[in-house]
Design an enzyme around this catalytic site. Structure first.
Site, PDB file in Angstrom:
ATOM      1  N   GLU A 424       0.748  -1.088  -0.072  1.00 12.56           N
ATOM      2  CA  GLU A 424       0.053   0.063   0.034  1.00 12.56           C
ATOM      3  C   GLU A 424       0.894   1.300  -0.039  1.00 12.56           C
ATOM      4  OE1 GLU A 424      -2.079   3.273   1.880  1.00 12.56           O
ATOM      5  OE2 GLU A 424      -0.376   2.330   2.621  1.00 12.56           O
ATOM      6  N   GLU A 425       1.914   1.106   0.727  1.00 11.22           N
ATOM      7  CA  GLU A 425       2.819   2.352   0.748  1.00 11.22           C
ATOM      8  C   GLU A 425       3.381   2.865  -0.202  1.00 11.22           C
ATOM      9  OE1 GLU A 425       2.686   4.034   3.385  1.00 11.22           O
ATOM     10  OE2 GLU A 425       2.323   3.042   5.295  1.00 11.22           O
TER      11      GLU A 425
END
Ligand SMILES: *[C@@H]1O[C@H](CO)[C@@H](O)[C@H](O)[C@H]1NC(C)=O
Ligand SMILES: *[C@@H]1O[C@H](CO)[C@@H](O)[C@H](O)[C@H]1NC(C)=O
Ligand SMILES: *[C@@H]1O[C@H](CO)[C@@H](O)[C@H](O)[C@H]1NC(C)=O
Ligand SMILES: *[C@@H]1O[C@H](CO)[C@@H](O)[C@H](O)[C@H]1NC(C)=O
Ligand SMILES: *[C@@H]1O[C@H](CO)[C@@H](O)[C@H](O)[C@H]1NC(C)=O
Ligand SMILES: *[C@@H]1O[C@H](CO)[C@@H](O)[C@H](O)[C@H]1NC(C)=O
Length: 800
Positions: A424-425
């Site tokens: 996600e990051e």
């Protein structure tokens, strides 16, 4: 030629409808007499014994034991940068299985970057004498073992994911937050960014867009630092001690993060080499530079930026007052100072890496109605107690409590899936690739998506959601106690700290693909610091288990509340026969978004003639012409596809003569923008009326369902179809707001009501098509988007 859609009228229509009704009755009677077993659904599947099951108490009882701290400790014990911790993949899968969920791992091959080497030197221009060599490291803090031991102990270097490789030496300027407006201000001030390094403070917008705007302005590199001026007064200057001795930010803290161009025109979330499609093995790869930058960028601490910004004191222009941060000894001049330069060197390893999502499922009786609770598992740092492991710990707690419910023999009506995403990051990688690979299935099956991420970094609940969920979010919050001395419900607390305001979703977390690409109602929730709480040590080594247990949530009580709240939200969505959505709330939100938009329309536009406008014809077009859109709609959203003769069982048909009105309007020669704005407004107001009736029907149907034991056979058949129709309309309500061509220059973003701000990334933009046309002073595009909006609103009104 415009085709006019003429509805069949009079006796022919009546005969046609009558024939259908007779036919379906005959078919049913014959079928019942021949195959009575087929009609088991007539008891609505779920036994009444399950109805009596007090599932909410059972679920909450399971959470009287609070193991969130255990899971937090586990997930913060090892580094888990995207694609790097296979052990956590297996551990998460094993946990789901241990609690009775059907678990699987889903792998995508995604382009990412890993830190290798970097340096930052301040030099005297005339002879390159080294004035300052930035350590680019956070201090080791004895009390916090996560911060100790360097790379050997798994501490992850400071870096910016997807920051380009490069070695540049140049003068530098201070660019405030690095927003689009900030670069415009610099231009007005006569400060040239071209060929220089931009020094921006964190805040206001997503960091990747700072790099994009700097690159667009001709900068050759970017430094991002955190200014204590953005810590709401919790600073050493105001007498607060720094972490770990107090609530203030540590002066050596560095915020890592992705510099993908989230939300920008041309950019897409997910793997930047596979825009809009899944990163499966063998997938065609494209040049990623639509979505990521070409100039190097480094993140630094406020201690490290101090000697650098000090050199700008008195050089260039004095910044506007709002540009001033709170670093001692800095006067916040723009620079440049021609006597000094910076040498910025960043080298990362770019590669295609397998990333792993983990899913755990409890199948419901209506297995094709799915509620997803998602959270990412990857972190920029070894710890990540807040981001994402507060969410990960809560996810495991939810799995445990739902598992106990299942073990107690409870039958889930709809399917609940827990998802733990990778990457996600870097740019919402795991969730986006999943959403792109399964877009058809997800559009067809998913009722709602609940996002966690930084579930707990303070005590104050924050909610952002699609408005169909507003009612549910409030009603479930009333059932949960808020853990403080005053007592009262979570809802009462929410009213106190947020004035009951549920925000608009933008981007920056995994809900983006679900809401903005697939049209699935979504909510993002978390507990955040209030004014007097400890500063959250975001994306730094100090977002650790030690920080969480001493500042963030020492006894994991808010983790526990989050698990209760999210679980009950999912259960309410899963168990109530009529999907618990409030469509009137959506219409009300549309009215208020449209109202705001109306006030932004330039004065000179109102009286402009639209009939000469190219897009005016689109405004008139009914779905029938729109082959691509109507095909998709027919497959995915129409109740007609789910069973024959929906008109027989639809609770209430809403008829209106909007189309005829449109045709009349089209004949009028002298049509002004104000006329079609008024028409669109009427469409939305009509939706308010229609949804008021529809929500009342939802309630009535639910009551009827609860009293189904007293219904006779034929009444039950009728109710069965009424429910089927009504739930299909609810389930696909938000899909109607997808536009198959997507937004202007952002075709991946299909939702016409909600989008990531193209200049902010994080912050949501409502009615993006209209707002952006106003921002860009594009009258024709504005008319086009009025047409798209009014068409969607009419389609919804017609379905309800
Ligand atoms: C959770 O942690 C506590 C305290 O460290 C420990 O006593 C307990 O056994 C752990 N429980 C589980 C299920 O891991
Ligand atoms: C970066 O460039 C500088 C000169 O501009 C040079 O001295 C230095 O060795 C370079 N660093 C690397 C790692 O290539
Ligand atoms: C640069 O340094 C020289 C001498 O070191 C000084 O005379 C000059 O004023 C400085 N220029 C600026 C812009 O600070
Ligand atoms: C992508 O979707 C297909 C089905 O549409 C599935 O068979 C495949 O496993 C998925 N790929 C991944 C990596 O999940
Ligand atoms: C519309 O906006 C105006 C000002 O922006 C405000 O005064 C008014 O109450 C709003 N009306 C509605 C229905 O939201
Ligand atoms: C909505 O309902 C109100 C009250 O019944 C009515 O006055 C109004 O005309 C309706 N609006 C539209 C757009 O149908």
């Amino acid at each position: 030629m415009e085709k006019e859609y003429i509805e069949p009228r009079g006796i022919y229509r009546s005969l046609r409808v009558l024939w259908k009704h007779v036919a379906v009755l005959l078919a049913l009677v014959t079928a019942y007499l021949t195959f009575p077993k087929w009609f088991s659904w007539y008891n609505f599947g779920v036994s009444t014994a399950n109805d009596a099951f007090d599932y909410k108490s059972t679920y909450l009882n399971a959470l009287k034991t609070n193991l969130a701290g255990n899971w937090s400790e586990k997930y913060t014990s090892e580094p888990h940068l995207a694609g790097t911790n296979r052990g956590f993949v297996e551990w998460t899968k094993d946990k789901f299985e241990e609690y009775g969920l059907a678990a699987r791992v889903d792998t995508y091959d995604i382009y990412v970057s890993y830190p290798h080497e970097h340096s930052l030197k301040l030099l005297r221009s005339k002879d390159d004498k080294l004035l300052y060599d930035a350590p680019l490291k956070e201090d080791e803090i004895k009390k916090d073992k996560t911060s100790i031991g360097g790379e050997k102990a798994g501490v992850i270097p400071t870096f910016l994911g997807y920051g380009a490789n490069g070695n540049v030496t140049a003068e530098y300027v201070y660019v405030n937050y690095g927003t689009k407006e900030d670069f415009e201000t610099l231009e007005k001030l006569g400060v040239n960014v071209k060929g220089r390094i931009a020094v921006a403070r964190y805040g206001a917008i997503f960091r990747g867009l700072k790099v994009k705007f700097a690159q667009d302005a001709g900068a050759v590199g970017v430094l991002l630092y955190t200014d204590p001026g953005d810590d709401h007064g919790i600073t050493p200057a105001n007498g607060y001690k720094q972490y770990p001795d107090g609530p203030a930010r540590h002066e050596s803290l560095v915020q890592r993060g992705s510099v993908q161009f989230l939300g920008a025109p041309g950019a897409t979330p997910g793997d930047p080499t596979t825009p809009g499609y899944a990163s499966l093995p063998g997938a065609e790869r494209q040049d990623p530079h639509q979505s990521i930058g070409r100039i190097p960028a480094l993140p630094i601490s406020y201690r490290e930026v101090t000697p650098i910004l000090k050199q700008l004191n008195g050089h260039g222009k004095k910044s506007p007052k709002e540009w001033e941060g709170k670093i001692e000894g800095i006067d916040y001049y723009t620079g440049p100072n021609t006597n000094v330069t910076l040498n910025l060197y960043s080298d990362q390893i770019f590669k295609i890496q397998p990333l792993h999502n983990v899913y755990g499922e409890i199948e419901g009786e209506k297995k094709d109605d799915v509620i997803i609770i998602g959270n990412h598992r990857d972190a920029w740092i070894k710890g990540g107690a807040g981001d994402p492991n507060s969410g990960s710990a809560v996810l495991i707690e939810i799995a445990r409590a739902l598992g106990q419910l299942k073990a107690a023999g409870f039958k889930f009506k709809r399917t609940i899936v827990l998802q733990s995403y990778d990457g996600e990051e870097y740019g919402l990688l795991g969730s986006t690739e999943f959403g792109e690979n399964f877009s058809r299935e997800l559009k067809r099956n998913v009722v709602a998506y609940i996002n966690l991420d930084s579930a707990v970094v303070g005590p104050n609940l924050k909610l952002e959601a699609s408005p169909v969920l507003n009612h549910l979010l409030r009603s479930v919050a009333k059932e949960i106690e808020y853990p403080n001395k005053k007592g009262g419900s979570l809802y009462k607390h929410f009213q106190e700290v947020r004035g009951d305001k549920i925000g608009t979703l933008g981007s920056g977390s995994d809900y983006t693909v679900f809401l903005e690409h697939l049209g699935i109602p979504s909510v993002d929730l978390g507990f955040q610091p209030g004014k007097n709480n400890a500063v959250y040590q975001y994306h730094s080594n100090y977002d650790s288990y030690y920080w969480m247990t001493h500042f963030g949530d020492p006894d994991f009580v808010f983790h526990n509340v989050a698990a209760k709240y999210v679980g009950l939200l999912a259960l309410q969505l899963a168990q109530q026969e009529v999907i618990d959505f409030g469509t009137k709330d959506y219409a009300d939100s549309l009215v208020s978004y449209f109202n705001v938009t109306e006030h932004l329309i330039p004065e000179s536009w109102w009286k402009k003639d639209v009939s000469k406008c190219k897009s005016w014809k689109d405004f008139l077009r009914w779905d029938l012409d729109d082959v691509a859109a109507s095909k998709e709609m027919a497959v995915v959203y129409s109740p007609r596809q789910l069973y024959p003769f929906p008109e027989l069982f639809a609770a209430k048909q809403c008829k209106h003569s909007r189309l005829h009105l449109m045709v009349d309007v089209a004949r009028s020669k002298d049509l002004k923008l104000k006329d079609i704005v008024k028409l669109t407004k009427t469409d939305i107001e009509r939706l308010q009326n229609v949804t008021t009736i529809f929500d009342a029907d939802s309630e009535a149907l639910q009551v009827k369902f609860e009293g189904r034991d007293s219904l006779n056979f034929w009444q039950r058949i009728r109710l069965h179809f009424e429910l089927k129709h009504h739930n299909a309309v609810l389930k696909y309500f938000e899909r109607n707001f997808l536009h198959h061509k997507g937004l202007h220059e952002r075709s991946w973003f299909k939702h016409i009501v909600f989008a990531a701000g193209r200049h902010t990334g994080y912050a949501g933009q409502d009615l993006p098509g209209l707002r952006e046309a106003i921002e860009d002073d594009d009258f024709d595009r504005f008319v086009e988007w009025l047409g798209i909006l009014s068409k969607a609103v009419r389609a919804v009104s017609a379905h309800l």
